[in-house]
Design an enzyme around this catalytic site. Structure first.
Site, mmCIF file in Angstrom:
data_model
loop_
_atom_site.group_PDB
_atom_site.id
_atom_site.type_symbol
_atom_site.label_atom_id
_atom_site.label_comp_id
_atom_site.label_asym_id
_atom_site.label_seq_id
_atom_site.Cartn_x
_atom_site.Cartn_y
_atom_site.Cartn_z
ATOM 1 N N HIS A 89 3.741 10.629 -1.896
ATOM 2 C CA HIS A 89 4.755 9.608 -2.176
ATOM 3 C C HIS A 89 6.102 10.071 -1.629
ATOM 4 O O HIS A 89 6.434 11.256 -1.701
ATOM 5 C CB HIS A 89 4.885 9.377 -3.688
ATOM 6 C CG HIS A 89 4.109 8.199 -4.169
ATOM 7 N ND1 HIS A 89 3.178 8.272 -5.180
ATOM 8 C CD2 HIS A 89 4.128 6.888 -3.784
ATOM 9 C CE1 HIS A 89 2.661 7.068 -5.399
ATOM 10 N NE2 HIS A 89 3.216 6.217 -4.559
ATOM 11 N N CYS B 111 -0.886 2.220 -4.510
ATOM 12 C CA CYS B 111 -0.893 3.606 -4.030
ATOM 13 C C CYS B 111 -2.007 4.401 -4.705
ATOM 14 O O CYS B 111 -2.805 5.068 -4.043
ATOM 15 C CB CYS B 111 0.464 4.276 -4.289
ATOM 16 S SG CYS B 111 1.774 3.641 -3.216
ATOM 17 N N GLU C 78 0.814 14.081 -4.474
ATOM 18 C CA GLU C 78 0.049 13.678 -5.655
ATOM 19 C C GLU C 78 -1.145 14.607 -5.898
ATOM 20 O O GLU C 78 -1.776 15.069 -4.965
ATOM 21 C CB GLU C 78 -0.443 12.226 -5.503
ATOM 22 C CG GLU C 78 0.674 11.198 -5.392
ATOM 23 C CD GLU C 78 1.509 11.083 -6.666
ATOM 24 O OE1 GLU C 78 1.046 11.549 -7.716
ATOM 25 O OE2 GLU C 78 2.631 10.519 -6.591
ATOM 26 N N ARG D 135 2.408 -4.070 -12.066
ATOM 27 C CA ARG D 135 3.656 -4.569 -12.642
ATOM 28 C C ARG D 135 4.147 -5.782 -11.857
ATOM 29 O O ARG D 135 4.740 -6.698 -12.400
ATOM 30 C CB ARG D 135 4.692 -3.432 -12.558
ATOM 31 C CG ARG D 135 6.061 -3.700 -13.131
ATOM 32 C CD ARG D 135 6.978 -2.484 -12.862
ATOM 33 N NE ARG D 135 7.010 -2.088 -11.454
ATOM 34 C CZ ARG D 135 7.803 -2.647 -10.525
ATOM 35 N NH1 ARG D 135 8.622 -3.604 -10.835
ATOM 36 N NH2 ARG D 135 7.772 -2.221 -9.264
#
Lengths: 209, 209, 209, 209
Positions: free
Chosen positions: C170, C143, C80, C90
């Site tokens: 990730h 995350c 990242e 979500r």
């Protein structure tokens, strides 16, 4: 003047509409230079879909049969090449039935090619600026079931002698459906309808004398 | 009455058109109950894109700036949340330049959030039956470059005091572009234009007295 | 000899395992020519994830912090580039909490770049024959929350003066997880572990005298 | 003791290796409780692939034939259900030949189902924690060509009377290949090899007396 039977399914899988029927229903009565279109709705039901189609074929006595189905997740108009002799349902049909690895016609051939001019349709649709592709699998749900059933019927002497052609076209979600499916591609009904009209035109070429 | 500057890029990457400009060019002069739209084309060029935008901002003196760019491969209207302070080009820009991991504003902050009402725009567009999503990366090509450059400028006192808002919306290929890109999703220009109009409307709410 | 703190999350979203922890737990005590690895598990919980990390940082007093998280659906090891100041869930976290568009650090900067040598790590991992990519969005779930929290902490004088580096990687599902997710890509734990070891090595280069 | 012929293709499309051969080559001589594996390499060439396979079948006199091919872009071990009587090449084969919509066996049936226990193989592979799926299209390149050619041959009395089974399994890129294909999923050779061994075991059940 050729008679073209175009079918679309009713809604399934909790969708309020079926893109196929939204596209097809407006095509009824369409008359081109060389073809007259008759439309019928087909239930998303194993078995009953095929019998409804057979009744429609008997009534309409068509030269061409184009069945249209919704394939959520695809981004282009997909002209199917083959129907296979197996049904296997991920979700129940509209009567709650979920066949598992069942033949559609016991003892029938493993697959039947569509007899539509698949590549010519794909190219003509693309030339009109509408995404289109050949597809080598119509899945194992009611769409493939209907395609296989259709091609099986067109082997009968009554239809094969007259050279009746048939096949299946899968279409993406409509934009208003894709709103509820993360990342799902879509195409609006009017654009897809234009693609089906082009398919009809390619399948019914004007004969030169 | 608010003034809204909407920009679209010129074609790049061997495409004959840029979906963004095809959509945006027709919006010039659009007047809604509460907004008047001015459009400008932006070159797909690092550096020059930002200077062209700054000139347009000075000329138009807008209340809202919405930059629009084409994101081939996406299936929905993507309202970007953040521009990042780095350019990294996979392909050369329209002047042949390909920056590698270069900051856009040396010493500038790592990222700037869009100040458009991103979620409200996404929801309103979806309510109109058009696929839309929030996006957390505008990439590292000229689109992100312009977004970062825009948000950097809007920090200036002259604009920040007036509360000028800005942001970026990515859009899918047009159907006629997707024809040349296997499996690429697409949406037609008129549908996407409707989405941009909705974004303008949401960003310029009618004030009740 | 550098101290490297590597973290992995506990399982969430009804998965029996978390690929990140499966990979990370075996790295504890790993000693390379120039680094010693300490590992910690982090709860998949907003807030608590960050406080657990801060405690670990205080205890371990690391030179490098690499947080690892599972990104189901990705096919490559994703290093990242940026954490953003917003949480938006979500699905609920492991305490049942689902923040909606909440800043992580009210008044904090919009984004923090990772200070790991992102591109060098990606290139070294790829050179070892393991799929790797840069990523410009760590999402808006726990995350990204942890990445932003980490980079915020590393701004503190105590860490920034010492030049402590940090970032987030990730990783895809493990094959045994992908079995339950139609079409999900995966990579086995030992291959991904090798990628994390390479990242550690790249982040802790052997200094020549 | 059953004899199992397992084949893999040579590299094509500018890949230095073919995942299928990398997996298959190590299986030669494998002996399980009920099967002995013989492996052969097949050229990625229309026509020649089939004749090479036929020679191998004559030499090995197998009870089971499993052909393995690489399907870059897939994320799971894909057990094919059907071969279709058409070749259509997107890229030239290893002899530079690109058939366009040509039947493989003129006058042959449109499709042949694999006679492997497809679903049982998929389930057994998944139970071992390796992603696997049924596939309804082996494409129209040399893989499908070989599958159709195989199933056509196994109709011959000499093989059909003995109940010789056959089919095709597509596998993803290896990780070291995926490195050069943005976003391509992959699985390592040893994991896929384990899947093929499981397929062999399922196709050659130990008979109880």
């Amino acid at each position: 003047m050729k008679r073209v039977l175009v079918t679309g399914f009713d809604p399934f899988d909790n969708e309020p509409v079926n893109a196929a029927w939204e596209v097809v229903k407006e095509l009824g009565g369409l008359t081109t230079e060389n073809a007259k279109v008759v439309v019928r709705q087909i239930p998303t039901v194993f078995g009953e879909s095929i019998s409804t189609l057979y009744t429609a074929i008997d009534e309409v006595n068509p030269d061409i049969v184009i069945c249209v189905g919704q394939a959520g997740g695809r981004s282009a108009v997909s002209v199917e090449r083959i129907g296979v002799n197996l049904s296997d349902a991920r979700i129940p049909d509209n009567r709650g039935v979920s066949p598992v690895q069942e033949p559609i016609v016991p003892g029938g051939p493993d697959g039947y090619f569509s007899t539509l001019p698949v590549r010519a349709i794909v190219e003509a649709v693309r030339e009109a600026g509408i995404p289109a592709e050949e597809s080598w699998s119509a899945g194992t749900y009611v769409c493939n079931h209907l395609l296989y059933g259709l091609m099986h019927r067109l082997q009968d002497e009554i239809w094969s002698e007259r050279g009746v052609l048939g096949g299946f076209i899968h279409i993406p979600f409509l934009p208003e459906q894709a709103v509820r499916h993360k990342n799902a591609p879509s195409l609006p009904a009017d654009l897809v309808r234009q693609a089906i009209e082009i398919a009809v035109g390619v399948a019914c070429p004007i004969e030169m004398r």
